[in-house]
Enzyme design. Structure first.
Site, PDB file in Angstrom:
ATOM      1  N   ARG A  67       9.052   1.482  13.034  1.00  0.00           N
ATOM      2  CA  ARG A  67       8.161   0.264  13.306  1.00  0.00           C
ATOM      3  C   ARG A  67       8.212  -0.669  14.477  1.00  0.00           C
ATOM      4  O   ARG A  67       7.239  -1.116  14.963  1.00  0.00           O
ATOM      5  CB  ARG A  67       8.035  -0.705  11.990  1.00  0.00           C
ATOM      6  N   GLN A 107       0.800  -1.319  -0.015  1.00  0.00           N
ATOM      7  CA  GLN A 107       0.048  -0.135   0.163  1.00  0.00           C
ATOM      8  C   GLN A 107       0.859   1.173  -0.128  1.00  0.00           C
ATOM      9  O   GLN A 107       0.593   1.940  -0.748  1.00  0.00           O
ATOM     10  CB  GLN A 107      -1.111  -0.083   1.244  1.00  0.00           C
ATOM     11  N   HIS A 155       5.120  -8.997   9.031  1.00  0.00           N
ATOM     12  CA  HIS A 155       5.216  -8.198   7.964  1.00  0.00           C
ATOM     13  C   HIS A 155       6.395  -8.480   6.999  1.00  0.00           C
ATOM     14  O   HIS A 155       6.052  -8.680   5.651  1.00  0.00           O
ATOM     15  CB  HIS A 155       5.012  -6.718   8.135  1.00  0.00           C
ATOM     16  N   GLU A 158       6.502   8.540   6.155  1.00  0.00           N
ATOM     17  CA  GLU A 158       6.290   7.412   7.268  1.00  0.00           C
ATOM     18  C   GLU A 158       7.199   7.469   8.543  1.00  0.00           C
ATOM     19  O   GLU A 158       8.147   8.442   8.680  1.00  0.00           O
ATOM     20  CB  GLU A 158       6.535   6.131   6.243  1.00  0.00           C
ATOM     21  N   ARG A 216      13.895  -2.444   9.028  1.00  0.00           N
ATOM     22  CA  ARG A 216      13.523  -1.677   7.956  1.00  0.00           C
ATOM     23  C   ARG A 216      12.958  -0.612   8.086  1.00  0.00           C
ATOM     24  O   ARG A 216      11.722  -0.449   8.460  1.00  0.00           O
ATOM     25  CB  ARG A 216      12.837  -2.717   7.012  1.00  0.00           C
ATOM     26  N   HIS A 259       4.534  -5.078  11.570  1.00  0.00           N
ATOM     27  CA  HIS A 259       3.698  -3.922  11.257  1.00  0.00           C
ATOM     28  C   HIS A 259       3.058  -3.666  12.284  1.00  0.00           C
ATOM     29  O   HIS A 259       2.242  -4.584  12.835  1.00  0.00           O
ATOM     30  CB  HIS A 259       3.154  -4.048   9.826  1.00  0.00           C
TER      31      HIS A 259
END
Length: 542
Positions: A293, A65, A354, A131, A389, A247
């Site tokens: 994250r 997404q 994720h 983000e 990541r 995630h």
């Protein structure tokens, strides 16, 4: 360090004299962003065959997404993107790889645009969003919240127009064919033909991750770690398998798949609330909802435990209805299908597995420890991500390393023009037949065990329990010979689960996505290094 190797070399018995043989210059296993990018560039040097387990567009890329992180804005810089990536990677990124990928990224994105990819624009200019972990808005998006679909469809269109590229859908890659540490292709299975041998001068693994080893995951059903497992059986070096990214926000509704609620929702102003309606992220990290994250996922777990609830909530009610409609059409439609009007109601969310950060160890060109074998995308470990990541760096990595591996394979073909003669391979049946195996029950038990004991928070005694159980199951599953994908997938899942659990048990510290309750501190003196595994042996490299 050597551990007991309980895995057989090949999943199935076969004799090359009795099977169908297929030849290609370059073989690519996987059809996501990395695999298709590699195919396009490898085709400049010769024939290419792409094999994919399901349909060509059924992969993690299709479901992505968020977007692609790249320095294309005047308000950004390579240094900022590099610094953000290194900071998120918690000290074990490969600095040279990070710099190279980020500096090459804009070129690969522009190439994608030249192939027809349409990223969202406002007033004729590309739009960038932010983000967690990013110091600047640099995430390109497409169709609001369907960037992966746009990327995948663009690459498929390019592949279909190229006469040098063939695609075998619904083809299960079983194992690498290897002689003298050289990859000669694979043994595969198709429902009509059965077992087949595919011979290739160059083979590129681009088979994706392994999220399905966890009960809660954003990954589609086909992500069972096949590429990592087949590489391990062939003796290829693997690295950083303890690092699995979770995630923070996936839709948490009974009966619903754990569908990703993109991080860009928080980048556009979405906030997290607990069951009492309280904001809580600022007490865990100064970046609040835009913390990395791993921190957001652990913060949610702590808040769930503190409030004795099953989930938290994502609140976007303060964002304009028009922005929600145009920016997040897929998420809005998905939530509406479960009776949630995101303009007026909170979205129940929970972390899920994720992304596999570790994988097949490769160099700056995607070469593995085996001759004529490359790897790119999530199946590989390039050193870009370190211990965690940075969001939207994965599609970027797929484009860059897809280009690098495909180009290198094409160049090698130019040097070695001789045809590849088929070799004689035979794997006699050595399996034991266990009747009345309930494979679905075992699969669910494994996924629950991994979620419970090798998930967001880990502890030595629970990791030991996981290793013990996986070894016990493996003794009668791995030794068995199956004749259909479900059995092979479960064998691969057991293999990958044991590798993840063993590496997680060995790393006695907390770093990035690897959080040890019994070793909560980061220990640079002893653990600023990577865990390598191959042929049942474990080693370390700094």
């Amino acid at each position: 360090m050597t551990r007991e190797n309980i895995f057989k070399r090949y999943q199935v018995s076969f004799d090359s004299k009795t099977l169908q043989h297929i030849f290609t210059d370059t073989l690519i296993i996987g059809s996501g962003v990395a695999g298709l990018s590699a195919a396009i560039h490898a085709a400049k040097g010769g024939s290419v065959l792409v094999v994919t387990k399901t349909a060509i567009n059924e992969n993690c890329t299709e479901h992505a997404q968020g977007g692609i992180a790249a320095k294309l804005s005047r308000n950004d810089s390579f240094k900022r993107h590099i610094d953000d990536t290194l900071k998120t990677g918690q000290g074990i990124c490969d600095d040279e790889i990070v710099s190279g990928v980020i500096r090459e990224g804009p070129k690969r994105v522009k190439e994608l645009i030249s192939w027809g990819a349409k990223f969202d624009k406002e007033n004729g200019k590309l739009v960038f969003t932010k983000e967690g972990g990013h110091s600047r808005p640099r995430i390109l998006r497409a169709r609001g919240d369907s960037t992966g679909k746009e990327v995948e469809e663009t690459l498929i269109n390019v592949v279909k127009r190229n006469p040098q590229i063939r695609v075998f859908e619904h083809t299960f890659a079983l194992d690498l064919l290897v002689s003298k540490n050289t990859c000669d292709g694979i043994i595969a299975w198709r429902s009509r033909e059965g077992k087949i041998l595919i011979w290739a001068k160059q083979t590129i693994l681009a088979s994706g991750g392994c999220g399905q080893v966890y009960r809660e995951t954003t990954n589609p059903e086909m992500t069972t770690g096949d590429g990592i497992a087949m590489a391990y059986r062939a003796g290829v070096k693997l690295q950083d398998l303890e690092f699995v990214q979770f995630h923070p926000t996936t839709l948490y509704v009974a009966g619903a798949e754990r569908v990703l609620i993109s991080e860009t929702v928080r980048g556009e102003g979405g906030v997290l609330r607990n069951k009492y309606g309280e904001l809580f992220m600022s007490k865990y990290h100064p970046g609040a909802e835009l913390a990395p994250r791993d921190i957001v996922s652990r913060s949610i777990v702590h808040e769930i435990r503190r409030t004795d609830h099953t989930h938290v909530y994502l609140d976007v009610r303060h964002i304009s209805k028009e922005k929600l409609r145009t920016r997040f059409p897929k998420i809005k439609k998905l939530c509406a299908s479960f009776g949630i009007n995101i303009t007026r109601q909170l979205i129940p969310v929970h972390p899920s597995a994720h992304y596999m950060i570790g994988g097949v160890k490769v160099d700056q060109n995607g070469r593995t420890s085996m001759k004529n074998l490359y790897a790119c995308g999530e199946v590989s470990c390039t050193g870009l991500h370190g211990a965690n990541r940075l969001g939207s760096n994965s599609l970027l990595e797929g484009l860059v390393f897809g280009y690098r591996t495909g180009s290198m394979a094409g160049m090698e073909l130019g040097v070695k023009k001789e045809d590849l003669p088929p070799r004689s391979f035979e794997e006699p049946s050595k399996s034991y037949s266990y009747s009345e195996l309930d494979l679905e029950d075992l699969k669910n038990s494994l996924k629950s065990l991994m979620w419970r004991s090798v998930g967001i928070e880990r502890e030595g005694k629970h990791l030991k329990e996981a290793i013990r159980n996986i070894k016990h199951w493996s003794k009668y599953i791995i030794s068995n010979e199956f004749s259909s994908p479900l059995g092979w997938e479960i064998q691969n899942m057991l293999t990958v689960s044991l590798l993840i659990s063993s590496a997680a048990f060995m790393r006695c510290e907390t770093r990035g996505v690897h959080y040890r309750l019994d070793h909560p501190g980061t220990d640079d003196k002893h653990w600023k290094k990577h865990i390598i595994v191959y042929n049942g042996k474990y080693g370390f490299v700094r």
